[in-house]
Design an enzyme around this catalytic site. Structure first.
Site, PDB file in Angstrom:
ATOM      1  N   SER A 166     -15.122  -2.398   6.464  1.00 55.70           N
ATOM      2  CA  SER A 166     -14.194  -2.355   5.339  1.00 55.70           C
ATOM      3  C   SER A 166     -14.002  -0.901   4.934  1.00 55.70           C
ATOM      4  CB  SER A 166     -14.771  -3.142   4.158  1.00 55.70           C
ATOM      5  OG  SER A 166     -14.106  -2.787   2.970  1.00 55.70           O
ATOM      6  N   SER A 167     -12.824  -0.614   4.415  1.00 57.43           N
ATOM      7  CA  SER A 167     -12.562   0.745   3.927  1.00 57.43           C
ATOM      8  C   SER A 167     -13.510   1.100   2.783  1.00 57.43           C
ATOM      9  CB  SER A 167     -11.123   0.847   3.416  1.00 57.43           C
ATOM     10  OG  SER A 167     -10.251   0.270   4.345  1.00 57.43           O
ATOM     11  N   GLY A 172     -12.297  -2.348  12.544  1.00 54.63           N
ATOM     12  CA  GLY A 172     -11.671  -3.662  12.332  1.00 54.63           C
ATOM     13  C   GLY A 172     -10.157  -3.579  12.501  1.00 54.63           C
ATOM     14  N   HIS A 173      -9.547  -2.570  11.870  1.00 54.54           N
ATOM     15  CA  HIS A 173      -8.101  -2.383  12.037  1.00 54.54           C
ATOM     16  C   HIS A 173      -7.772  -2.106  13.509  1.00 54.54           C
ATOM     17  CE1 HIS A 173      -8.519  -0.694   7.753  1.00 54.54           C
ATOM     18  NE2 HIS A 173      -7.808  -1.782   7.611  1.00 54.54           N
TER      19      HIS A 173
HETATM   20  P1  AMP Z   1      -6.374  -3.523   4.721  1.00 57.05           P
HETATM   21  O1  AMP Z   1      -5.937  -2.180   5.185  1.00 57.05           O
HETATM   22  O2  AMP Z   1      -7.744  -3.541   4.171  1.00 57.05           O
HETATM   23  O3  AMP Z   1      -5.338  -4.193   3.853  1.00 57.05           O
HETATM   24  O4  AMP Z   1      -6.475  -4.424   6.025  1.00 57.05           O
HETATM   25  C1  AMP Z   1      -5.439  -4.492   6.959  1.00 57.05           C
HETATM   26  C2  AMP Z   1      -5.720  -5.634   7.913  1.00 57.05           C
HETATM   27  O5  AMP Z   1      -6.952  -5.411   8.586  1.00 57.05           O
HETATM   28  C3  AMP Z   1      -5.843  -6.983   7.185  1.00 57.05           C
HETATM   29  O6  AMP Z   1      -5.190  -7.975   7.965  1.00 57.05           O
HETATM   30  C4  AMP Z   1      -7.341  -7.196   7.167  1.00 57.05           C
HETATM   31  O7  AMP Z   1      -7.711  -8.551   7.123  1.00 57.05           O
HETATM   32  C5  AMP Z   1      -7.758  -6.561   8.475  1.00 57.05           C
HETATM   33  N1  AMP Z   1      -9.182  -6.202   8.462  1.00 57.05           N
HETATM   34  C6  AMP Z   1      -9.829  -5.460   7.542  1.00 57.05           C
HETATM   35  N2  AMP Z   1     -11.143  -5.383   7.839  1.00 57.05           N
HETATM   36  C7  AMP Z   1     -11.333  -6.092   8.973  1.00 57.05           C
HETATM   37  C8  AMP Z   1     -12.478  -6.403   9.780  1.00 57.05           C
HETATM   38  N3  AMP Z   1     -13.698  -5.957   9.479  1.00 57.05           N
HETATM   39  N4  AMP Z   1     -12.287  -7.167  10.880  1.00 57.05           N
HETATM   40  C9  AMP Z   1     -11.044  -7.637  11.185  1.00 57.05           C
HETATM   41  N5  AMP Z   1      -9.939  -7.385  10.470  1.00 57.05           N
HETATM   42  C10 AMP Z   1     -10.068  -6.620   9.376  1.00 57.05           C
END
Ligand code: AMP
Length: 286
Positions: free
Chosen positions: A186-187, A36-37
């Site tokens: 997701s992480s 996703g990232h």
């Molecule tokens: P995080 O590291 O979880 O704070 O996420 C960093 C960015 O990646 C944020 O803008 C999230 O919305 C995005 N993100 C996380 N998971 C996904 C996913 N499965 N699909 C698209 N974007 C994602």
């Protein structure tokens, strides 16, 4: 890929690009990089002259200190994945770069936007997100900010913040990327108990069903049905909300809204999962 740990070095590197009028795409993350990232990084790479990714596990957005300690930090793999997705710069600021002693947080009250859905379950979370995103934008000064629609409420709040404090940056909302079975990347997915992993995609399946159901039923029927189905399957549902995709107001009468998003937060074992799907109208990134 260049890796910087201080604002000074990172800004010195970006300066010539800025002077040349290049577009700078920024992807803030908390690391534990997944597909996703990587999609956000690739999109920025396609649309911007320079792509900068940050990893900063922001202590102020964790309402549960245990969650902060448990947050995965696989730095070597992250560097590999970020570079593989085509980023030009990785910015790894230390706490004191983001929050120096004279730091003053932005004043922005998102009002009801932070009182719905995630709000009651994660007190203080959005204040922390607003503070860190504003600070990172203020330091990096990108042309575009890439954020995932996975965190629908978060990107809505940041959109309002950017407008209200008049930051010269374009927010680019990016499509949710899913595993093959539909579970949103997701992480936290790696922490799902293997015995429960096959149930996890039911959140997405239920949202898909909800979209069909909304064609004939009202929002409240869908809310109740969605929560009950997930609870029956073994989740502990915190909310199964149908909200207006712009104002995040709960939907009472579907005909009054052009964009309706179904947003879910549910525990599976000891992992809290969130997801969402556009149930009526066109997604923001369409
Ligand atoms: P995080 O590291 O979880 O704070 O996420 C960093 C960015 O990646 C944020 O803008 C999230 O919305 C995005 N993100 C996380 N998971 C996904 C996913 N499965 N699909 C698209 N974007 C994602």
């Amino acid at each position: 890929m260049h890796v910087f740990t201080t604002n000074k070095d990172m800004l010195e590197y970006l300066e010539p690009f800025r002077k040349a009028g290049s577009t700078i795409g920024f992807v803030p993350t908390m690391g534990a990089i997944h597909t996703g990232h990587q999609a956000l990084i690739k999109r920025s790479g396609n649309e911007s002259d320079v792509t900068i990714v940050s990893i900063f596990v922001n202590p102020t957005q964790f309402n549960d200190p245990k969650d902060l300690i448990k947050y995965p930090r696989p730095l070597a793999q992250d560097i590999h994945k970020i570079s593989g997705a085509g980023a030009d710069v990785l910015y790894l600021p230390r706490d004191e770069e983001v929050y120096p002693p004279d730091f003053v947080p932005v004043v922005f009250d998102p009002g009801h936007l932070q009182q719905v859905m995630e709000g009651p379950f994660r007190p203080g979370h959005f204040e922390g997100v607003i503070t860190v995103v504003h600070r990172l934008l203020d330091v990096v000064k990108p042309s575009r900010l890439y954020m995932g629609l996975k965190d629908y409420q978060q990107q809505t709040i940041i959109r309002h913040m950017i407008k209200k404090v008049q930051m010269p940056v374009e927010l680019v909302p990016c499509t949710i990327v899913r595993e093959e079975d539909g579970l949103a990347f997701s992480s936290r997915n790696v922490r799902i108990d293997p015995a429960l992993r096959s149930i996890a995609p039911s959140i997405y399946q239920t949202l898909l069903e909800a979209r069909k159901m909304l064609e004939t039923k009202e929002a409240d029927d869908v809310r109740t049905w969605g929560s009950e189905i997930l609870n029956d399957l073994g989740f502990r549902t915190e909310y199964f909300e149908l909200c207006d995709g712009i104002s995040l107001e709960p939907v009472i009468q579907k005909k009054e809204h052009d964009l309706i998003v179904g947003c879910v937060a549910a525990w599976l074992g000891d992992v809290r999962l969130i997801d969402n799907l556009v149930l009526k109208g066109h997604p923001l990134n369409a």
